[in-house]
Motif scaffolding. Structure first.
Motif, PDB file in Angstrom:
ATOM      1  N   THR A   1       0.824  -1.211   0.000  1.00  0.00           N
ATOM      2  CA  THR A   1       0.000   0.000   0.000  1.00  0.00           C
ATOM      3  C   THR A   1       0.859   1.262   0.000  1.00  0.00           C
ATOM      4  N   VAL A   2       0.291   2.313  -0.554  1.00  0.00           N
ATOM      5  CA  VAL A   2       0.857   3.662  -0.471  1.00  0.00           C
ATOM      6  C   VAL A   2      -0.281   4.566  -0.013  1.00  0.00           C
ATOM      7  N   ASN A   3      -0.100   5.197   1.153  1.00  0.00           N
ATOM      8  CA  ASN A   3      -1.155   6.036   1.734  1.00  0.00           C
ATOM      9  C   ASN A   3      -2.467   5.262   1.861  1.00  0.00           C
ATOM     10  N   ASP A   4      -2.359   4.005   2.316  1.00  0.00           N
ATOM     11  CA  ASP A   4      -3.501   3.124   2.565  1.00  0.00           C
ATOM     12  C   ASP A   4      -4.254   2.704   1.302  1.00  0.00           C
ATOM     13  N   VAL A   5      -3.673   2.934   0.135  1.00  0.00           N
ATOM     14  CA  VAL A   5      -4.265   2.485  -1.122  1.00  0.00           C
ATOM     15  C   VAL A   5      -3.486   1.276  -1.620  1.00  0.00           C
ATOM     16  N   VAL A   6      -4.181   0.189  -1.950  1.00  0.00           N
ATOM     17  CA  VAL A   6      -3.517  -1.028  -2.402  1.00  0.00           C
ATOM     18  C   VAL A   6      -2.951  -0.832  -3.801  1.00  0.00           C
ATOM     19  N   VAL A   7      -1.647  -0.998  -3.938  1.00  0.00           N
ATOM     20  CA  VAL A   7      -0.993  -0.845  -5.240  1.00  0.00           C
ATOM     21  C   VAL A   7      -0.339  -2.145  -5.709  1.00  0.00           C
ATOM     22  N   LEU A   8      -0.176  -3.110  -4.804  1.00  0.00           N
ATOM     23  CA  LEU A   8       0.416  -4.395  -5.151  1.00  0.00           C
ATOM     24  C   LEU A   8      -0.344  -5.508  -4.451  1.00  0.00           C
ATOM     25  N   PHE A   9      -0.393  -6.658  -5.118  1.00  0.00           N
ATOM     26  CA  PHE A   9      -0.953  -7.846  -4.476  1.00  0.00           C
ATOM     27  C   PHE A   9      -0.209  -9.054  -5.009  1.00  0.00           C
ATOM     28  N   GLY A  10       0.055 -10.011  -4.153  1.00  0.00           N
ATOM     29  CA  GLY A  10       0.755 -11.187  -4.622  1.00  0.00           C
ATOM     30  C   GLY A  10       0.572 -12.385  -3.716  1.00  0.00           C
ATOM     31  N   MET A  11       0.875 -13.554  -4.273  1.00  0.00           N
ATOM     32  CA  MET A  11       0.861 -14.816  -3.537  1.00  0.00           C
ATOM     33  C   MET A  11       2.077 -15.618  -3.986  1.00  0.00           C
ATOM     34  N   GLY A  12       2.566 -16.497  -3.109  1.00  0.00           N
ATOM     35  CA  GLY A  12       3.690 -17.319  -3.511  1.00  0.00           C
ATOM     36  C   GLY A  12       4.359 -18.011  -2.342  1.00  0.00           C
ATOM     37  N   CYS A  13       5.610 -18.401  -2.541  1.00  0.00           N
ATOM     38  CA  CYS A  13       6.412 -19.082  -1.527  1.00  0.00           C
ATOM     39  C   CYS A  13       7.273 -18.058  -0.792  1.00  0.00           C
ATOM     40  N   ALA A  14       7.489 -18.272   0.507  1.00  0.00           N
ATOM     41  CA  ALA A  14       8.283 -17.321   1.285  1.00  0.00           C
ATOM     42  C   ALA A  14       8.936 -18.000   2.473  1.00  0.00           C
ATOM     43  N   THR A  15       9.984 -17.369   2.972  1.00  0.00           N
ATOM     44  CA  THR A  15      10.590 -17.840   4.217  1.00  0.00           C
ATOM     45  C   THR A  15       9.642 -17.522   5.372  1.00  0.00           C
ATOM     46  N   GLU A  16       9.777 -18.256   6.447  1.00  0.00           N
ATOM     47  CA  GLU A  16       8.900 -18.037   7.608  1.00  0.00           C
ATOM     48  C   GLU A  16       9.041 -16.624   8.156  1.00  0.00           C
ATOM     49  N   THR A  17      10.227 -16.018   7.987  1.00  0.00           N
ATOM     50  CA  THR A  17      10.464 -14.661   8.497  1.00  0.00           C
ATOM     51  C   THR A  17       9.679 -13.605   7.722  1.00  0.00           C
ATOM     52  N   ALA A  18       9.073 -14.001   6.596  1.00  0.00           N
ATOM     53  CA  ALA A  18       8.264 -13.062   5.830  1.00  0.00           C
ATOM     54  C   ALA A  18       6.809 -13.058   6.280  1.00  0.00           C
ATOM     55  N   CYS A  19       6.470 -13.926   7.200  1.00  0.00           N
ATOM     56  CA  CYS A  19       5.078 -14.062   7.630  1.00  0.00           C
ATOM     57  C   CYS A  19       4.691 -12.993   8.654  1.00  0.00           C
ATOM     58  N   ASN A  20       3.422 -12.608   8.595  1.00  0.00           N
ATOM     59  CA  ASN A  20       2.807 -11.712   9.597  1.00  0.00           C
ATOM     60  C   ASN A  20       3.521 -10.370   9.725  1.00  0.00           C
ATOM     61  N   LEU A  21       3.952  -9.814   8.604  1.00  0.00           N
ATOM     62  CA  LEU A  21       4.530  -8.475   8.614  1.00  0.00           C
ATOM     63  C   LEU A  21       3.407  -7.445   8.589  1.00  0.00           C
ATOM     64  N   LYS A  22       3.661  -6.299   9.170  1.00  0.00           N
ATOM     65  CA  LYS A  22       2.653  -5.249   9.227  1.00  0.00           C
ATOM     66  C   LYS A  22       3.280  -3.915   8.852  1.00  0.00           C
ATOM     67  N   ASP A  23       2.908  -3.380   7.690  1.00  0.00           N
ATOM     68  CA  ASP A  23       3.345  -2.065   7.235  1.00  0.00           C
ATOM     69  C   ASP A  23       4.866  -1.910   7.248  1.00  0.00           C
ATOM     70  N   VAL A  24       5.574  -2.891   6.690  1.00  0.00           N
ATOM     71  CA  VAL A  24       7.031  -2.809   6.561  1.00  0.00           C
ATOM     72  C   VAL A  24       7.354  -2.033   5.290  1.00  0.00           C
ATOM     73  N   GLU A  25       8.077  -0.917   5.421  1.00  0.00           N
ATOM     74  CA  GLU A  25       8.382  -0.080   4.262  1.00  0.00           C
ATOM     75  C   GLU A  25       9.466  -0.727   3.420  1.00  0.00           C
ATOM     76  N   THR A  26       9.200  -0.832   2.122  1.00  0.00           N
ATOM     77  CA  THR A  26      10.148  -1.502   1.231  1.00  0.00           C
ATOM     78  C   THR A  26      10.565  -0.557   0.108  1.00  0.00           C
ATOM     79  N   ILE A  27      10.303  -0.902  -1.145  1.00  0.00           N
ATOM     80  CA  ILE A  27      10.738  -0.108  -2.288  1.00  0.00           C
ATOM     81  C   ILE A  27       9.740   1.013  -2.579  1.00  0.00           C
ATOM     82  N   ASN A  28      10.279   2.203  -2.847  1.00  0.00           N
ATOM     83  CA  ASN A  28       9.459   3.352  -3.241  1.00  0.00           C
ATOM     84  C   ASN A  28       8.361   3.668  -2.223  1.00  0.00           C
ATOM     85  N   TYR A  29       8.686   3.546  -0.937  1.00  0.00           N
ATOM     86  CA  TYR A  29       7.772   3.896   0.155  1.00  0.00           C
ATOM     87  C   TYR A  29       6.525   3.016   0.199  1.00  0.00           C
ATOM     88  N   ILE A  30       6.570   1.875  -0.476  1.00  0.00           N
ATOM     89  CA  ILE A  30       5.458   0.937  -0.412  1.00  0.00           C
ATOM     90  C   ILE A  30       5.547   0.157   0.895  1.00  0.00           C
TER      91      ILE A  30
END
Length: 216
Positions: free
Chosen positions: A153-182
C-alpha cells in the motif's frame, strides 16, 4: 578532613568519572546514505546504526535494488526474508543492526534463494497494479516453506498484491516499508499441496477484509 567528607568526595569523583565515560561512549558515527553512501552522521549508541536493502527481480529485467543506511530512530531490530511471487518475480529484504563506529559501512547481500525444491507447493501470482490476481501452482525451493499472501500500500491504497512461496520470516509483517515507500503486510499458511482452491478463497477473503479496512 573527616572520614565522612573523604568518602563523599570519593563518591563524587567516581560519579563524575562514570558520567564522563558514559558521555564519551554514547556517541559514534554511522554511515548515512540513500544509494550513494558517502556521508557520516553522529548517532546515539542506544539506537545504533542500520543498513537496509530491498531487491526486486523480474525475469528478463535488471534487478531493482534500494540501499539505505543511517542512524536508527528507535531500537534496531534485524530482519531478513525472501519471497517468490508468481513464476517471474522474486523479492529479498535485509535489515541489519550494529553499534560501533561506522559499523554499517560494508555492503551486504539479501537472502539468495536455493534452486533445490523443498516438496512444498503454493498458489502464486503477482499484480503490480491492483489487489487481485489469478494464482497458479508454484513449486517452492530452499527455505521458502510458507505460502504467503501479501498486499502493498501507499497512503492506505492497495498498489500491489501477490501470492507465492516465502521464508517463515516473511510471515505476519505489518506495514514494513520496502521499495518506493510501499508498505507491505503479509499473511502466511502452510503449503497448499493439492488445495490451491482453498488458498485462493482465503486470499479473496483477506483481500476483501483489507480493502474494507482501507475504505472505512
Amino acid at each position: 578532613m573527616s572520614l565522612s567528607s573523604s568518602l563523599k568526595s570519593l563518591l563524587t569523583v567516581c560519579v563524575l568519572a562514570a558520567f564522563v565515560a558514559s558521555t564519551v561512549e554514547e556517541s559514534y558515527k554511522c554511515v548515512q546514505c540513500d544509494q550513494q553512501c558517502n556521508e557520516e552522521k553522529t548517532c546515539n549508541s542506544s539506537h545504533g546504526c542500520f543498513s537496509k536493502k530491498s531487491e526486486f527481480n523480474t525475469t528478463g529485467l535488471q534487478p531493482y535494488t534500494i540501499l539505505q543506511k543511517g542512524c536508527s530512530s528507535s531500537k534496531c531490530e534485524p530482519r531478513a526474508f525472501s519471497a517468490t511471487l508468481g513464476v517471474n518475480h522474486t523479492y529479498g529484504y535485509g535489515y541489519q543492526c550494529c553499534q560501533a563506529e561506522k559499523c554499517n559501512k560494508a555492503d551486504f547481500q539479501v537472502a539468495r534463494k536455493s534452486s533445490d525444491p523443498n516438496g512444498i507447493t503454493c498458489p502464486a501470482c503477482y499484480n503490480g497494479e491492483g489487489a487481485t490476481c489469478q494464482p497458479t501452482d508454484l513449486t517452492c525451493k530452499g527455505e521458502e516453506t510458507k505460502c504467503l499472501n501479501f498486499t502493498g500500500t501507499v497512503n492506505d491504497v492497495v498498489v500491489l498484491f501477490g501470492m507465492g512461496c516465502a521464508t517463515e520470516t516473511a510471515c505476519n509483517l505489518k506495514d514494513v516499508e520496502t521499495i518506493n515507500y510501499i508498505k507491505i503486510s503479509t499473511y502466511c499458511v502452510g503449503s497448499s499441496n493439492g488445495s490451491p482452491q482453498l488458498m485462493s478463497i482465503i486470499s479473496s477473503i483477506l483481500t476483501a477484509l483489507f480493502l474494507l479496512k482501507v475504505l472505512i
